[in-house]
Design an enzyme around this catalytic site. Structure first.
Site, PDB file in Angstrom:
ATOM      1  N   PHE A 167       0.875  -1.193   0.000  1.00 51.95           N
ATOM      2  CA  PHE A 167       0.000   0.000   0.000  1.00 51.95           C
ATOM      3  C   PHE A 167       0.911   1.241   0.000  1.00 51.95           C
ATOM      4  CE2 PHE A 167      -2.108  -3.368   2.454  1.00 51.95           C
ATOM      5  CZ  PHE A 167      -3.311  -3.524   1.779  1.00 51.95           C
ATOM      6  N   ASP A 221       0.930  -1.172  -4.901  1.00 52.91           N
ATOM      7  CA  ASP A 221      -0.323  -0.444  -4.720  1.00 52.91           C
ATOM      8  C   ASP A 221      -1.257  -0.835  -5.863  1.00 52.91           C
ATOM      9  OD1 ASP A 221      -0.958   2.228  -2.834  1.00 52.91           O
ATOM     10  OD2 ASP A 221      -2.256   2.036  -4.587  1.00 52.91           O
ATOM     11  N   ASN A 249      -3.322  -6.021  -6.411  1.00 49.33           N
ATOM     12  CA  ASN A 249      -4.106  -6.089  -5.181  1.00 49.33           C
ATOM     13  C   ASN A 249      -3.199  -6.683  -4.097  1.00 49.33           C
ATOM     14  OD1 ASN A 249      -5.641  -7.393  -3.079  1.00 49.33           O
ATOM     15  ND2 ASN A 249      -7.450  -6.959  -4.327  1.00 49.33           N
ATOM     16  N   ASP A 284       0.628  -0.485   5.171  1.00 46.68           N
ATOM     17  CA  ASP A 284      -0.082   0.765   5.488  1.00 46.68           C
ATOM     18  C   ASP A 284      -1.386   0.824   4.692  1.00 46.68           C
ATOM     19  OD1 ASP A 284      -0.783   3.291   6.378  1.00 46.68           O
ATOM     20  OD2 ASP A 284       0.608   4.347   5.057  1.00 46.68           O
ATOM     21  N   CYS A 294      -4.993   3.243  10.064  1.00 46.39           N
ATOM     22  CA  CYS A 294      -5.497   4.619  10.212  1.00 46.39           C
ATOM     23  C   CYS A 294      -6.984   4.603  10.537  1.00 46.39           C
ATOM     24  CB  CYS A 294      -5.205   5.432   8.959  1.00 46.39           C
ATOM     25  SG  CYS A 294      -5.866   4.700   7.469  1.00 46.39           S
TER      26      CYS A 294
HETATM   27  N1  SAH Z   1       1.747   4.327   2.651  1.00 50.21           N
HETATM   28  C1  SAH Z   1       1.190   5.421   1.900  1.00 50.21           C
HETATM   29  C2  SAH Z   1      -0.282   5.635   2.160  1.00 50.21           C
HETATM   30  C3  SAH Z   1      -1.146   4.460   1.860  1.00 50.21           C
HETATM   31  S1  SAH Z   1      -2.815   4.881   1.688  1.00 50.21           S
HETATM   32  C4  SAH Z   1       1.956   6.690   2.219  1.00 50.21           C
HETATM   33  O1  SAH Z   1       2.584   6.762   3.272  1.00 50.21           O
HETATM   34  O2  SAH Z   1       1.890   7.635   1.441  1.00 50.21           O
HETATM   35  C5  SAH Z   1      -3.502   3.395   1.170  1.00 50.21           C
HETATM   36  C6  SAH Z   1      -3.132   2.991  -0.241  1.00 50.21           C
HETATM   37  O3  SAH Z   1      -3.683   1.686  -0.423  1.00 50.21           O
HETATM   38  C7  SAH Z   1      -3.694   3.834  -1.354  1.00 50.21           C
HETATM   39  O4  SAH Z   1      -2.630   4.285  -2.161  1.00 50.21           O
HETATM   40  C8  SAH Z   1      -4.595   2.885  -2.165  1.00 50.21           C
HETATM   41  O5  SAH Z   1      -4.477   3.072  -3.570  1.00 50.21           O
HETATM   42  C9  SAH Z   1      -4.037   1.544  -1.789  1.00 50.21           C
HETATM   43  N2  SAH Z   1      -4.946   0.393  -1.843  1.00 50.21           N
HETATM   44  C10 SAH Z   1      -6.225   0.316  -1.419  1.00 50.21           C
HETATM   45  N3  SAH Z   1      -6.688  -0.943  -1.549  1.00 50.21           N
HETATM   46  C11 SAH Z   1      -5.667  -1.695  -2.050  1.00 50.21           C
HETATM   47  C12 SAH Z   1      -5.508  -3.069  -2.380  1.00 50.21           C
HETATM   48  N4  SAH Z   1      -6.491  -3.947  -2.205  1.00 50.21           N
HETATM   49  N5  SAH Z   1      -4.314  -3.477  -2.849  1.00 50.21           N
HETATM   50  C13 SAH Z   1      -3.296  -2.605  -3.012  1.00 50.21           C
HETATM   51  N6  SAH Z   1      -3.392  -1.302  -2.723  1.00 50.21           N
HETATM   52  C14 SAH Z   1      -4.555  -0.834  -2.241  1.00 50.21           C
END
Ligand code: SAH
Length: 425
Positions: free
Chosen positions: A237, A258, A307, A328, A368
């Site tokens: 993520f 991501d 994913n 995250d 979060c």
């Molecule tokens: N770590 C990042 C913030 C993450 S926010 C930072 O510090 O800037 C959460 C992220 O998860 C988003 O970018 C969103 O696109 C991604 N996301 C949401 N569902 C997801 C999934 N099933 N698989 C991969 N990424 C995902």
């Protein structure tokens, strides 16, 4: 007992005993169900608040439509008089918020300047991204034109920003029965810039991206995570690369994952911005795996569009191993009802990550979701460690960066958990 002010120009809202005891416990919100009478207070007005016997409790901003009808801006502990000049109070609070950041915030030109209740300015969020300020208005009272004018003039006077943008959440405006409004520039013309957090540079586009554009609340956690990171790292993520770019100078290789391609495109540009800092002898940009757009010669960082749940499952089944893993995810629990499902989601992710960490590996795991408390989160992590048969040592139990202050009697101001742990077998 305090005398009730004889006359105030503002309407008076009367609370039930339950609403009163909520305020007495230090909270600053009162729900509509705890209001006895509103005295026809206009939407977004500044109101005097009393208990059911008419005893003065303080001054609040009133919302005619939100479930949170009352947000206190002053209590009888601060002043026995109702607030008469809200614009003056607003100016004072903005100045206080700025002074707090001057004392507390280090090593960044991007940080939260005003964090709603935690800065005693309920319904207002302002983020600074170098020379661009980004604001969010969440309540009827703060949306009022005179309030907006004070806000813009104070911010301009303090920062002389190149521009000020407003990010609008249409759902919030609907809940507050405010007329629809588009996100856009309020002042100036600049909509993108480069910010520097902990010496790492990021592209910032004020009108796209999640939240107000970056995850400023993780800024201090990026720095802390980099302190322990080593070897091969996986940032799950990763969004625009916040953790990944901080880990890169410490690690032999970083993979960011991501599901959002636009986020990864920015992550890739961010990697190029910082390439010369990753390793003196390994100048590079970054590359996307299986992507049709530009893949540079670098091997230090790669980005994978996938994913995260599927990828972790496949990677752990394939026996892949890492020395550092960051998790995250987005908020899994949007309401209290989602808590059990959210904890199952967190556990699955953490279990897989723990199984993939080499001995002495570092796990950086975040949540979060406000509805998942720190103790829920630690309990989930303990369960995952047990199931993964890994011994975990807690290195740091952290929260949001200090420019997102936590107001102790208002639990809603504390939402981010970031646990850094080391695997010891
Ligand atoms: N770590 C990042 C913030 C993450 S926010 C930072 O510090 O800037 C959460 C992220 O998860 C988003 O970018 C969103 O696109 C991604 N996301 C949401 N569902 C997801 C999934 N099933 N698989 C991969 N990424 C995902």
């Amino acid at each position: 007992m305090l005398p009730t002010p004889k006359r105030s120009e503002s309407p008076t809202v009367k609370l039930s005993p339950r609403g009163t005891s909520r305020l007495k416990s230090g909270h600053v919100w009162v729900y509509r169900s705890d209001i006895v009478s509103t005295n026809d207070a206009p939407p977004g007005s500044v109101v005097s608040v009393t208990d059911h016997r008419g005893q003065f409790l303080g001054t609040a901003l009133y919302s005619s439509s939100s479930q949170i009808a009352i947000r206190m801006i002053s209590t009888e502990k601060i002043s026995r008089e109702p607030v008469k000049d809200f614009p003056a109070l607003l100016r004072q609070r903005i100045a206080n918020a700025i002074a707090y950041r001057e004392r507390i915030v280090r090593n960044t030109d991007a940080y939260r300047l005003i964090f709603s209740e935690a800065d005693f300015l309920p319904g207002l969020i302002v983020d600074r991204y170098s020379d661009i300020l980004s604001l969010q208005i969440l309540t009827q009272a703060i949306d009022a034109d005179p309030v907006r004018q004070v806000l813009l003039s104070e911010l301009t006077q303090h920062f002389h920003p190149a521009s000020i943008v407003e990010r609008v959440d249409p759902r919030v405006r609907e809940l507050e029965t405010l007329p629809p409004r588009e996100s856009g520039l309020l002042q100036g013309e600049k909509t993108s810039t480069i910010i520097t957090m902990n010496g790492v540079q990021f592209h910032f586009d004020a009108l796209t991206g999640q939240k107000t554009g970056a995850f400023l609340d993780q800024r201090e956690n990026y720095f802390a995570a980099a302190h322990y990171a080593h070897g091969e790292a996986l940032d799950v993520f990763c969004y625009q690369g916040g953790f990944a770019l901080h880990l890169a100078p410490r690690c032999s290789h970083v993979t960011g994952v991501d599901s959002s391609r636009p986020a990864l495109e920015v992550a890739d540009q961010n990697a190029a911005l910082n390439a010369s800092d990753f390793h003196a002898s390994d100048l590079h940009a970054s590359k996307f795996q299986a992507s049709e757009f530009h893949a540079s010669e670098s091997h230090k960082i790669e980005w994978i569009e996938a994913n995260a749940f599927d990828l972790l499952k496949d990677y752990s089944a394939a026996g892949k191993q890492y020395d550092t893993i960051v998790l995250d995810p987005p908020a899994f629990a949007k309401s209290k009802r989602d808590l059990d499902a959210a904890l199952r989601g967190y556990k699955e992710l953490n279990l897989r990550a723990l199984k993939m960490l080499r001995p002495s590996g570092i796990l950086v795991t975040c949540s979060c979701s406000y509805h998942v408390s720190q103790s829920d989160f630690l309990e989930m992590l303990a369960g995952a460690a047990l199931d993964a048969r890994r011994a975990l040592r807690l290195l740091e139990v952290r929260g949001q960066s200090k420019d997102h202050p936590v107001l102790l009697n208002v639990p809603e101001t504390s939402y981010l958990k970031c646990v850094i742990a080391s695997v010891n077998n």
